[in-house]
Enzyme design. Structure first.
Site, short mmCIF file in Angstrom:
data_model
loop_
_atom_site.label_atom_id
_atom_site.label_comp_id
_atom_site.label_asym_id
_atom_site.label_seq_id
_atom_site.Cartn_x
_atom_site.Cartn_y
_atom_site.Cartn_z
N LYS A 1 -3.23 -2.99 -2.90
CA LYS A 1 -3.99 -2.83 -4.15
C LYS A 1 -3.09 -2.81 -5.39
O LYS A 1 -3.59 -2.91 -6.51
CB LYS A 1 -4.84 -1.56 -4.09
N SER B 1 -3.20 -0.16 2.15
CA SER B 1 -3.76 -0.13 0.80
C SER B 1 -2.73 -0.31 -0.32
O SER B 1 -3.11 -0.40 -1.49
CB SER B 1 -4.52 1.18 0.57
N LYS C 1 0.88 3.99 -5.27
CA LYS C 1 -0.21 3.72 -4.33
C LYS C 1 0.16 4.12 -2.91
O LYS C 1 1.25 3.80 -2.42
CB LYS C 1 -0.57 2.23 -4.36
N SER D 1 -8.35 4.81 -3.91
CA SER D 1 -8.06 3.67 -3.04
C SER D 1 -9.33 2.96 -2.60
O SER D 1 -9.49 2.58 -1.44
CB SER D 1 -7.25 4.12 -1.82
#
Length: 391
Positions: free
Chosen positions: A71, A68, A234, A128
């Protein structure tokens, strides 16, 4: 004869073994002082966010699944669309059936449900949300496929040579990879948009707050609550990628980005990133050279509508230094062409600011033209020439 061949073969094996050991030794990651700051990570990097100076790295160019952390690029393209005027935070984003079907980490968007860009960013940065990421991708580019093309184009512009994106959320898929180095590069770029930490640095918030089904958001990055100065960026996890994190923290005028990939669990991931932060803030400081807006010098332009162009700092120019190091041997020099011929385009590279420590170059900043300068007409050039004759 056979004995000679066997002896030669054994010698070759020993040499190859020594070379392999040497190569491994060269790859052993060490910060200054001989410390491995992220022993459990498959790959890691610690970078000064302002200058891009690498403080520590370990297998930082290995191409690995980023989960993730992908992102970050999705958020970057979203923020850039907002800054360019293509999007507004108040714009509504409609959820397609495809976006709602993502699964994994999500904010449970329903097909046809609408949320503002502001709320979608919260859902991406804090929870997320795979569904929110695809919804934003479709809003910006019309389809996830078209958005992924934009992601790869932007990665190329940023010099991310170890990266190829195949989706916008990091769910497991073939031919989707990045590196700790490239993740730090795109993290630095995202941090240039100061408003992003409003989303990545918040620990908790709500979506659908005034509805019958409010959704409580808790940031997957626990460091924003438990490490002073941390405000992003993140987390990521898949069974293939293991536990990953691109984190940032700021203290005493120094902002750093720490990336770890392939950690065994969240506790180790957070502990090693915290150790990297501690090392950076205890050992390094920033020396300011110019603040944004300061006059750097001027540029003479041959046959331009203006004969001379003032060069002002478009950003804060500073260098990373070890604490306790002598700062009086730091000097800098603006190197630009004595004269450039018009036309000149805004953003065109016209020189560099070179920073020395003693006789060694420690940093170079690219200097770009602040505005377009068109070629002057013959009448203006004639008046300028005659004026100079009588001055």
């Amino acid at each position: 004869m056979k004995k000679r061949i066997m002896a030669s073969f054994m010698t070759l094996c020993i040499l190859l073994s020594l070379l392999a050991s040497s190569a491994l030794a060269e790859e052993t990651p060490k910060a200054a002082g001989g410390t491995d700051l992220a022993p459990s990570a498959r790959s890691a990097i610690l970078m000064d966010a302002d200058t891009g100076t690498v403080i520590y790295e370990k297998n930082s160019h290995d191409q690995l699944p980023p989960a993730s952390i992908t992102k970050i690029m999705t958020m970057l393209l979203t923020i850039e669309a907002i800054d360019s005027g293509k999007l507004k935070l108040t714009d509504k984003v409609r959820t397609s059936e495809y976006a709602a079907s993502m699964g994994g980490s999500q904010i449970f968007l329903e097909p046809g449900e609408e949320m503002t860009v502001d709320d979608m960013l919260k859902g991406i940065a804090m929870a997320s949300g795979n569904d929110a990421s695809v919804a934003m991708a479709e809003k910006i580019a019309g389809s996830e496929e078209a958005f992924v093309q934009l992601m790869n184009e932007r990665a190329k512009e940023l010099g991310m040579k170890d990266t190829h994106f195949a989706n916008c959320n990091g769910l497991p898929v073939d031919n989707h990879y990045s590196s700790a180095h490239d993740i730090a590069v795109m993290s630095r770029e995202l941090l240039k948009h100061s408003g992003i930490t409003k989303y990545t640095g918040a620990y908790q918030d709500y979506l659908r707050k005034d509805s019958e089904k409010p959704f409580w958001l808790v940031n997957t990055n626990k460091l924003v609550r438990f490490y002073e100065g941390a405000d992003g960026l993140k987390t990521g996890y898949t069974s293939e990628a293991k536990f990953c994190l691109s984190a940032t923290a700021s203290k005493g005028g120094l902002r750093v980005v720490s990336v770890v990939l392939g950690e065994p669990n969240t506790k180790t991931r957070n502990s090693e990133v915290s150790s990297m932060f501690d090392y950076a803030f205890s050992q390094y400081t920033m020396k300011a050279l110019y603040k944004a807006g300061d006059l750097l010098g001027s540029l003479k332009i041959e046959k331009g509508e203006v004969a001379e162009l003032p060069l002002n700092a478009t950003q804060n120019y500073s260098v990373l230094m070890r604490k306790g190091a002598k700062s009086n041997d730091i000097r800098h020099e603006l190197l630009v062409a004595k004269e450039l011929k018009a036309p000149i385009k805004a953003g065109q590279s016209i020189g560099k600011l070179v920073v020395y420590q003693g006789n060694d170059v420690i940093k170079e900043f690219d200097i770009q033209a602040p505005q377009d300068v068109n070629k002057a007409g013959w009448w203006k050039l004639f008046k300028r020439t005659t004026s100079n004759l009588f001055d």
